[in-house]
Design an enzyme around this catalytic site. Structure first.
Site, PDB file in Angstrom:
ATOM      1  N   GLU A  73       0.812  -1.221   0.000  1.00  0.00           N
ATOM      2  CA  GLU A  73       0.000   0.000   0.000  1.00  0.00           C
ATOM      3  C   GLU A  73       0.844   1.268   0.000  1.00  0.00           C
ATOM      4  OE1 GLU A  73      -2.745  -0.616  -0.869  1.00  0.00           O
ATOM      5  OE2 GLU A  73      -4.012  -1.761   0.502  1.00  0.00           O
ATOM      6  N   TYR A 119     -13.882  16.177  19.530  1.00  0.00           N
ATOM      7  CA  TYR A 119     -12.520  15.675  19.343  1.00  0.00           C
ATOM      8  C   TYR A 119     -12.277  15.139  17.941  1.00  0.00           C
ATOM      9  CZ  TYR A 119      -8.092  14.912  21.671  1.00  0.00           C
ATOM     10  OH  TYR A 119      -6.777  14.998  22.053  1.00  0.00           O
TER      11      TYR A 119
HETATM   12  O1  LIG Z   1      -5.878  -4.887   2.965  1.00  0.00           O
HETATM   13  C1  LIG Z   1      -4.740  -5.128   2.518  1.00  0.00           C
HETATM   14  O2  LIG Z   1      -4.428  -6.137   1.879  1.00  0.00           O
HETATM   15  C2  LIG Z   1      -3.662  -4.079   2.816  1.00  0.00           C
HETATM   16  O3  LIG Z   1      -4.241  -2.824   2.731  1.00  0.00           O
HETATM   17  C3  LIG Z   1      -3.183  -4.280   4.221  1.00  0.00           C
HETATM   18  O4  LIG Z   1      -3.817  -3.801   5.133  1.00  0.00           O
HETATM   19  C4  LIG Z   1      -1.962  -5.072   4.457  1.00  0.00           C
HETATM   20  O5  LIG Z   1      -1.096  -5.050   3.337  1.00  0.00           O
HETATM   21  P1  LIG Z   1       0.473  -5.144   3.549  1.00  0.00           P
HETATM   22  O6  LIG Z   1       0.921  -3.902   4.278  1.00  0.00           O
HETATM   23  O7  LIG Z   1       1.051  -5.253   2.178  1.00  0.00           O
HETATM   24  O8  LIG Z   1       0.714  -6.364   4.395  1.00  0.00           O
HETATM   25 ZN   LIG Z   2      -5.752  -2.833   4.169  1.00  0.00          ZN
END
Ligand SMILES: O=C(O)[C@@H](O)C(=O)COP(=O)(O)O
Ligand SMILES: [Zn+2]
Length: 209
Positions: A73, A119
């Protein structure tokens, strides 16, 4: 803060999020901006068990230059850094209630987390919905970039929140506040709810900016 201290801080706050149930398994990712690039959690890593030395390092252009293979990501994170000069850290979670809002058909795509309490206005601001792309699709980053840095946080449709902050602590606190407000919104569904009005929101923005 030195890079070594930042690596330790990512691992410490990631474990805190994991231990309190804000992430499960290998979901979620966290990044921090450096003077000459970024640190980001490795793909398929668990936030509860990060080894600071294995956290991925990217150069300014997003090339992988150290540590384990980076999160898929990275596009989402870099889209915030490229459009918000003040962003020093980004947190993506699948926290339960924020993700629930990202799936509900009647969530307002312009304002997923309406101003229920002061908040959330102070820490998060207005949160738009980014339409669904599969995880790791660079087009998700393009849509965040298209927001021109106007929002500190977004909800990825049917996926979860991405939250930026001036530093890692701020980003984590904002992600926690977003999740707690999302929880209230889901709990209160079907009840006659009084939101903060426009004047109250404006006063908060003018005071806490
Ligand atoms: O949901 C997903 O697959 C990604 O957004 C995630 O949360 C984990 O992906 P990585 O950081 O590549 O493990
Ligand atoms: Zn994710």
């Amino acid at each position: 803060m030195s890079e070594a201290a930042l690596r330790d801080e990512i691992a410490r706050l990631a474990k805190s999020l994991f231990d309190r149930g804000y992430s499960v398994g290998s979901a979620a990712n966290i990044s921090v901006r450096l003077d000459d690039g970024y640190l980001i959690t490795p793909t398929n890593s668990c936030l509860g068990f990060l080894d600071p030395e294995r956290i991925s390092r990217l150069d300014r252009d997003g090339n992988h230059v150290g540590g384990d293979k980076p999160s898929k990501e990275v596009f989402l994170h870099r889209a915030f850094y490229e459009t918000r000069a003040e962003a020093g850290a980004v947190v993506h979670l699948h926290s339960t209630y924020a993700t629930a809002l990202s799936c509900l058909a009647d969530t307002d795509p312009e304002d997923c987390v309406p101003p229920l309490t002061p908040y959330v206005v102070m820490r998060v601001g207005r949160v738009p919905l980014v339409r669904y792309f599969r995880p790791g699709d660079a087009r998700g980053g393009d849509l965040i970039r298209a927001l021109d840095g106007r929002h500190a946080a977004v909800l990825l449709a049917n996926h979860g929140p991405v939250v930026s902050g001036k530093d890692l602590t701020s980003a984590v606190y904002a992600a926690e506040e977003l999740e707690e407000t999302a929880k209230l919104l889901v709990i209160l569904r079907g009840q006659p709810v009084r939101m903060l009005d426009a004047a109250q929101v404006a006063e908060l923005k003018a005071t806490f900016g």
